[in-house]
Design a protein around this motif. Structure first.
Motif, PDB file in Angstrom:
ATOM      1  N   ALA A 166       0.834  -1.205   0.000  1.00 12.52           N
ATOM      2  CA  ALA A 166       0.000   0.000   0.000  1.00 12.52           C
ATOM      3  C   ALA A 166       0.869   1.255   0.000  1.00 12.52           C
ATOM      4  CB  ALA A 166      -0.943  -0.005   1.193  1.00 12.52           C
ATOM      5  N   ALA A 167       1.935   1.261   0.788  1.00 12.03           N
ATOM      6  CA  ALA A 167       2.834   2.425   0.850  1.00 12.03           C
ATOM      7  C   ALA A 167       3.456   2.708  -0.510  1.00 12.03           C
ATOM      8  CB  ALA A 167       3.922   2.197   1.894  1.00 12.03           C
ATOM      9  N   MET A 168       3.904   1.661  -1.192  1.00 12.31           N
ATOM     10  CA  MET A 168       4.504   1.867  -2.517  1.00 12.31           C
ATOM     11  C   MET A 168       3.462   2.344  -3.524  1.00 12.31           C
ATOM     12  SD  MET A 168       7.406  -1.135  -2.768  1.00 12.31           S
ATOM     13  CE  MET A 168       6.445  -2.466  -2.019  1.00 12.31           C
ATOM     14  N   ALA A 169       2.246   1.829  -3.426  1.00 10.99           N
ATOM     15  CA  ALA A 169       1.172   2.276  -4.315  1.00 10.99           C
ATOM     16  C   ALA A 169       0.836   3.741  -4.057  1.00 10.99           C
ATOM     17  CB  ALA A 169      -0.069   1.400  -4.133  1.00 10.99           C
ATOM     18  N   VAL A 170       0.732   4.124  -2.791  1.00 11.20           N
ATOM     19  CA  VAL A 170       0.436   5.519  -2.434  1.00 11.20           C
ATOM     20  C   VAL A 170       1.517   6.439  -2.988  1.00 11.20           C
ATOM     21  CG1 VAL A 170       0.337   7.131  -0.471  1.00 11.20           C
ATOM     22  CG2 VAL A 170      -1.025   5.036  -0.441  1.00 11.20           C
ATOM     23  N   LYS A 171       2.768   6.047  -2.841  1.00  8.15           N
ATOM     24  CA  LYS A 171       3.877   6.855  -3.366  1.00  8.15           C
ATOM     25  C   LYS A 171       3.771   6.977  -4.885  1.00  8.15           C
ATOM     26  CE  LYS A 171       8.941   7.158  -3.392  1.00  8.15           C
ATOM     27  NZ  LYS A 171       9.045   8.528  -2.886  1.00  8.15           N
ATOM     28  N   HIS A 172       3.561   5.853  -5.544  1.00 12.98           N
ATOM     29  CA  HIS A 172       3.492   5.852  -7.005  1.00 12.98           C
ATOM     30  C   HIS A 172       2.318   6.687  -7.522  1.00 12.98           C
ATOM     31  CE1 HIS A 172       4.083   4.421 -11.072  1.00 12.98           C
ATOM     32  NE2 HIS A 172       2.816   4.046 -11.125  1.00 12.98           N
ATOM     33  N   LEU A 173       1.201   6.626  -6.825  1.00  7.31           N
ATOM     34  CA  LEU A 173       0.000   7.360  -7.235  1.00  7.31           C
ATOM     35  C   LEU A 173       0.016   8.823  -6.783  1.00  7.31           C
ATOM     36  CD1 LEU A 173      -2.610   4.608  -6.314  1.00  7.31           C
ATOM     37  CD2 LEU A 173      -1.904   5.267  -8.641  1.00  7.31           C
ATOM     38  N   ASN A 174       1.021   9.185  -5.984  1.00  6.81           N
ATOM     39  CA  ASN A 174       1.106  10.522  -5.406  1.00  6.81           C
ATOM     40  C   ASN A 174      -0.165  10.849  -4.614  1.00  6.81           C
ATOM     41  OD1 ASN A 174       2.509  12.878  -4.811  1.00  6.81           O
ATOM     42  ND2 ASN A 174       1.611  13.974  -6.541  1.00  6.81           N
ATOM     43  N   ALA A 175      -0.614   9.874  -3.847  1.00  5.03           N
ATOM     44  CA  ALA A 175      -1.845  10.015  -3.070  1.00  5.03           C
ATOM     45  C   ALA A 175      -1.571  10.750  -1.758  1.00  5.03           C
ATOM     46  CB  ALA A 175      -2.430   8.629  -2.780  1.00  5.03           C
ATOM     47  N   MET A 176      -2.657  11.187  -1.124  1.00  5.50           N
ATOM     48  CA  MET A 176      -2.569  11.899   0.155  1.00  5.50           C
ATOM     49  C   MET A 176      -2.288  10.944   1.309  1.00  5.50           C
ATOM     50  SD  MET A 176      -5.817  14.474  -0.186  1.00  5.50           S
ATOM     51  CE  MET A 176      -5.483  15.314   1.371  1.00  5.50           C
ATOM     52  N   GLY A 177      -2.560   9.681   1.104  1.00  3.05           N
ATOM     53  CA  GLY A 177      -2.393   8.681   2.148  1.00  3.05           C
ATOM     54  C   GLY A 177      -3.209   7.455   1.808  1.00  3.05           C
ATOM     55  N   CYS A 178      -3.510   6.679   2.840  1.00  8.17           N
ATOM     56  CA  CYS A 178      -4.196   5.409   2.650  1.00  8.17           C
ATOM     57  C   CYS A 178      -5.236   5.234   3.740  1.00  8.17           C
ATOM     58  CB  CYS A 178      -3.160   4.291   2.722  1.00  8.17           C
ATOM     59  SG  CYS A 178      -3.815   2.637   2.506  1.00  8.17           S
ATOM     60  N   TYR A 179      -6.331   4.568   3.403  1.00  6.82           N
ATOM     61  CA  TYR A 179      -7.302   4.180   4.413  1.00  6.82           C
ATOM     62  C   TYR A 179      -7.464   2.672   4.335  1.00  6.82           C
ATOM     63  CZ  TYR A 179     -11.366   4.011   7.406  1.00  6.82           C
ATOM     64  OH  TYR A 179     -12.220   3.725   8.446  1.00  6.82           O
ATOM     65  N   ARG A 180      -7.310   2.033   5.491  1.00  8.51           N
ATOM     66  CA  ARG A 180      -7.522   0.590   5.571  1.00  8.51           C
ATOM     67  C   ARG A 180      -8.905   0.380   6.168  1.00  8.51           C
ATOM     68  NH1 ARG A 180      -4.295  -3.199   9.682  1.00  8.51           N
ATOM     69  NH2 ARG A 180      -5.018  -1.499  11.000  1.00  8.51           N
ATOM     70  N   ALA A 181      -9.779  -0.220   5.390  1.00 10.72           N
ATOM     71  CA  ALA A 181     -11.159  -0.449   5.813  1.00 10.72           C
ATOM     72  C   ALA A 181     -11.365  -1.929   6.068  1.00 10.72           C
ATOM     73  CB  ALA A 181     -12.121   0.041   4.731  1.00 10.72           C
ATOM     74  N   PHE A 182     -11.974  -2.239   7.197  1.00  6.58           N
ATOM     75  CA  PHE A 182     -12.247  -3.629   7.551  1.00  6.58           C
ATOM     76  C   PHE A 182     -13.631  -4.016   7.048  1.00  6.58           C
ATOM     77  CE2 PHE A 182      -9.197  -2.103  10.617  1.00  6.58           C
ATOM     78  CZ  PHE A 182      -8.289  -3.139  10.685  1.00  6.58           C
ATOM     79  N   SER A 183     -13.701  -5.119   6.345  1.00  3.53           N
ATOM     80  CA  SER A 183     -14.979  -5.649   5.894  1.00  3.53           C
ATOM     81  C   SER A 183     -15.205  -6.981   6.602  1.00  3.53           C
ATOM     82  CB  SER A 183     -14.985  -5.863   4.379  1.00  3.53           C
ATOM     83  OG  SER A 183     -16.151  -6.559   3.984  1.00  3.53           O
ATOM     84  N   SER A 184     -16.068  -6.937   7.618  1.00  2.00           N
ATOM     85  CA  SER A 184     -16.323  -8.167   8.366  1.00  2.00           C
ATOM     86  C   SER A 184     -17.089  -9.182   7.517  1.00  2.00           C
ATOM     87  CB  SER A 184     -17.076  -7.867   9.658  1.00  2.00           C
ATOM     88  OG  SER A 184     -18.258  -7.154   9.388  1.00  2.00           O
TER      89      SER A 184
END
Length: 157
Positions: free
Chosen positions: A122-140
């Motif tokens: 996720a960190a490498m994807a965020v860097k590559h996409l120049n994103a603001m960050g990441c949200y990890r969402a749990f799907s029960s």
């Protein structure tokens, strides 16, 4: 990319993600909302306050999902059910295969992973996409952790 270059890239991506996550938490209260909702058709992540009022809407790129029970990671672009708009944006992550020379970024099938690897991907994807960050969402319901790159945030208060 040789091993030393990759280590620098990974370290940089992890460090940047930590800073970005701290900013999302401090500025937008990520992690403190009553609930979240993923609007697949709109490629939006919505956050609701304690009064169940929509307070933040984020444009996202779906990165992928981690299954703790299966110990696997799957890229969002590899899901058949993904919205075509989301899939098109998510396909940008596959570019990392050419950038890093690592085949994991082009794997369509789930790959063996732990939570630590999921965050690194996720960190490498965020860097590559120049994103603001990441949200990890749990799907029960699906017993997975979904990772979304935050591209833009709109505060609705």
């Amino acid at each position: 990319m040789n091993d030393d270059d990759f280590e620098l890239f990974l370290t940089s991506a992890n460090d940047e993600l930590k800073e970005k996550q701290a900013h999302l938490t401090a500025t937008y209260g990520f992690g403190s909302h009553k609930r979240w909702m993923f609007e697949n058709d709109k490629a939006k992540l919505q956050f609701f306050n304690q009064d169940d009022k929509l307070v933040i809407e984020a444009d996202i790129i779906d990165i992928g999902s981690y299954s703790p029970s299966a110990s696997t990671w799957k890229w969002a672009w590899a899901y058949e059910s993904i919205n075509p708009v989301l899939k098109n944006d998510s396909l940008r992550i596959k570019e990392l295969e050419d950038v890093t020379d690592l085949v994991i970024f082009g794997e369509k099938e789930p790959v063996e992973a732990d939570e630590y690897l999921a965050w690194e991907l996720a960190a490498m994807a965020v860097k590559h996409l120049n994103a603001m960050g990441c949200y990890r969402a749990f799907s029960s319901a699906r017993n997975v952790q979904m990772f979304f790159a935050i591209m833009e945030i709109k505060v609705l208060d």
